[in-house]
Design a protein around this motif. Sequence first.
Motif, short mmCIF file in Angstrom:
data_model
loop_
_atom_site.label_atom_id
_atom_site.label_comp_id
_atom_site.label_asym_id
_atom_site.label_seq_id
_atom_site.Cartn_x
_atom_site.Cartn_y
_atom_site.Cartn_z
N LEU A 117 -8.25 6.86 48.43
CA LEU A 117 -7.29 6.25 49.35
C LEU A 117 -6.52 5.13 48.67
N LEU A 118 -7.23 4.26 47.96
CA LEU A 118 -6.58 3.13 47.31
C LEU A 118 -5.68 3.58 46.16
N ILE A 119 -6.11 4.58 45.43
CA ILE A 119 -5.30 5.09 44.32
C ILE A 119 -3.99 5.66 44.85
N GLU A 120 -4.06 6.38 45.96
CA GLU A 120 -2.88 7.08 46.48
C GLU A 120 -1.97 6.20 47.34
N THR A 121 -2.49 5.09 47.85
CA THR A 121 -1.68 4.30 48.79
C THR A 121 -1.32 2.91 48.29
N THR A 122 -1.75 2.54 47.09
CA THR A 122 -1.44 1.21 46.56
C THR A 122 -1.03 1.32 45.09
N ARG A 129 -13.98 11.31 37.84
CA ARG A 129 -13.93 12.54 37.03
C ARG A 129 -14.89 13.59 37.58
N SER A 130 -16.07 13.14 37.98
CA SER A 130 -17.08 14.07 38.48
C SER A 130 -16.70 14.66 39.82
N VAL A 131 -16.19 13.83 40.72
CA VAL A 131 -15.90 14.27 42.08
C VAL A 131 -14.58 15.03 42.17
N PHE A 132 -13.54 14.56 41.47
CA PHE A 132 -12.21 15.14 41.62
C PHE A 132 -11.76 15.95 40.41
N GLY A 133 -12.53 15.93 39.35
CA GLY A 133 -12.20 16.75 38.18
C GLY A 133 -10.99 16.28 37.42
N THR A 134 -10.68 14.98 37.53
CA THR A 134 -9.52 14.44 36.83
C THR A 134 -9.70 12.94 36.67
N THR A 135 -8.80 12.29 35.99
CA THR A 135 -8.89 10.85 35.79
C THR A 135 -8.28 10.11 36.97
N PRO A 136 -8.65 8.84 37.15
CA PRO A 136 -8.04 8.07 38.24
C PRO A 136 -6.51 8.00 38.15
N SER A 137 -5.99 7.82 36.95
CA SER A 137 -4.53 7.70 36.81
C SER A 137 -3.83 9.00 37.17
N ALA A 138 -4.48 10.15 36.94
CA ALA A 138 -3.87 11.44 37.30
C ALA A 138 -3.84 11.65 38.81
N PRO A 141 3.32 6.01 45.32
CA PRO A 141 2.18 5.86 46.24
C PRO A 141 2.64 5.81 47.69
N ARG A 142 1.83 6.39 48.58
CA ARG A 142 2.16 6.47 50.00
C ARG A 142 1.88 5.14 50.69
N SER A 143 2.44 4.07 50.19
CA SER A 143 2.23 2.76 50.79
C SER A 143 3.38 2.42 51.71
N ASP A 144 3.23 1.35 52.45
CA ASP A 144 4.27 0.89 53.35
C ASP A 144 5.24 0.01 52.56
N GLY A 145 6.20 0.66 51.90
CA GLY A 145 7.05 -0.08 50.99
C GLY A 145 7.75 -1.27 51.61
N GLY A 146 8.09 -1.18 52.90
CA GLY A 146 8.81 -2.28 53.52
C GLY A 146 7.93 -3.37 54.06
N SER A 147 6.63 -3.19 54.01
CA SER A 147 5.70 -4.17 54.58
C SER A 147 4.64 -4.53 53.56
N PRO A 148 4.89 -5.51 52.73
CA PRO A 148 3.91 -5.88 51.70
C PRO A 148 2.56 -6.23 52.32
N GLY A 149 1.50 -5.75 51.70
CA GLY A 149 0.15 -6.05 52.17
C GLY A 149 -0.40 -5.05 53.16
N TRP A 150 0.41 -4.07 53.58
CA TRP A 150 -0.03 -3.08 54.54
C TRP A 150 -0.31 -1.74 53.86
N LEU A 151 -1.34 -1.05 54.29
CA LEU A 151 -1.65 0.30 53.84
C LEU A 151 -1.41 1.25 55.01
N THR A 152 -0.83 2.40 54.74
CA THR A 152 -0.61 3.40 55.77
C THR A 152 -1.47 4.62 55.46
N LEU A 153 -2.31 5.00 56.41
CA LEU A 153 -3.23 6.11 56.23
C LEU A 153 -3.05 7.11 57.37
#
Length: 500
Positions: free
Chosen positions: A150-155, A179-188, A194-206
């Motif tokens: 969640l944090l990798i994809e939204t921040t 790597r074990s769970v997703f079969g890839t690196t965190p950066s990949a 990222p699916r973050s709230d670009g107009g609202s700093p400090g907010w995460l959208t899930l």
Amino acid sequence: MTGTLERGRLDAEHCYRAVTSRDPRFDGWFVTAVHSTGIYCRPSCPARTPLQRNVEFHTTAASAQAAGFRACRRCRPDAVPGSPDWDVRADVVARAMRLIADGEVERGGVGGLAGRLGYSERQLHRLLTAELGVGPLALARAQRARTARLLIETTLLPMADVAFASGFASVRQFNDTVRSVFGTTPSALRPATPRSDGGSPGWLTLRLAARAPFAADEVLLFLGAHATPGLEEWDGTTFSRVLDLPHGPAVVRLSPAPDGSAAVSARLRLHDLRDLGVAVTRCRRLLDLDADPAAIDAVLGADPALAPLVAGAPGRRVPTAPDAEELAVRAVLGQQVSVAGARTLTARVVTAAGRPLAEPVGTLTHAFPRAADLAGADLTAVGLTGARRRTVHTLATALAEGAVVLNPGADRDEARRQLLALPGIGPWTAALVGLRGLADPDVWLPGDLALRRSLAALGSSDAEADGRWRPWRSYAVMHLWALAVPTLFTRGPLSDRSPS
């Protein structure tokens, strides 16, 4: 799901039938591990159905991961509703799963989890492993991996910050787990944008998924009708509130998914990112997102009295509270008063004893008082009667001292007995705490006036109804409340007197 899963034992034939039909109702009940690809999927994965001889089934993602499988990147089995089994059951394994989801292993370790449940670490590990194939550490590890994703994809947080915010002890442990769970690196895993709230700093959208059918607007309206000023806010579409989380207060804004799907859009502003997993769990519990509407409606819809109500509102949920201790206090404050009166009294208590936010977020100013703060608070100016004020203080003291236990892993029957032992708390209040605080799906509210009105209209009685509709009496309560006070469930002016 009857016949497919019973106390952690999966019926392979039924599971495979669910996989071949790609039925999303089974997502979250189990995962399918495919030997030929080394991945595990949700039952509704759109990929080609694997041969039956190439699959095995696991009750949890953690079990599949421990067996050496990695999560499918197409169907994302980590982004489905949770198993409703853990909310329905009252045994120690289900109680442990509720506590793990609430972050107990992160806060107190396995020892803290075992202590909450009254077991030794060895006993608890044996029970979990016997049913689920893995122990509490593996289950917590799977939860850390979901939070990390969640944090990798939204921040845009640096990966080191993501690692520690997700609960990992080191960056190396974080990298190895991803790597074990997703079969890839965190950066990949990180998208180009990222699916973050670009107009609202400090907010995460899930996006919080639910099983269909699900009427998000109805659940949010019910919560909005009970919104306490300063703690909660309702603007007709979005329900917002302050969450008191382990590392500090957070604010969440919940609204129906913009695409109209069975989901809720959650915008979170956290004091500490380590609380993300706990915040998501509590929001899911608040909205009853992990319920199994097919199983519930099948039972209630078979009753001639309830059949028209179920047909008119399929998949109706039981809105709860993010914290059962808060609900218990609010239930006492709402005894024998209108919804408007309860909101006013609760707002005064929040202002008198709640913890103020560092800065207001809209009209939100305070977190709900913790039990220890409320036990010592001066409530003489709140407007409570002397007897009600004593009940609040007695309840808060009992919660602070552990004489009453209302955490997610609490024994629900024992919690009811503990509450009934306190002066000023009767069967109706104790039942409401079970229904909307501990999220027990099988609670009846004895003597509830709105229920009596609905039952009379259906030609039934309170005594008869108490033994009907098991194990989904809590959902029957919601249907009967909707019949008695429809303005709590559909648009229109709010009635002054209505269910709590």
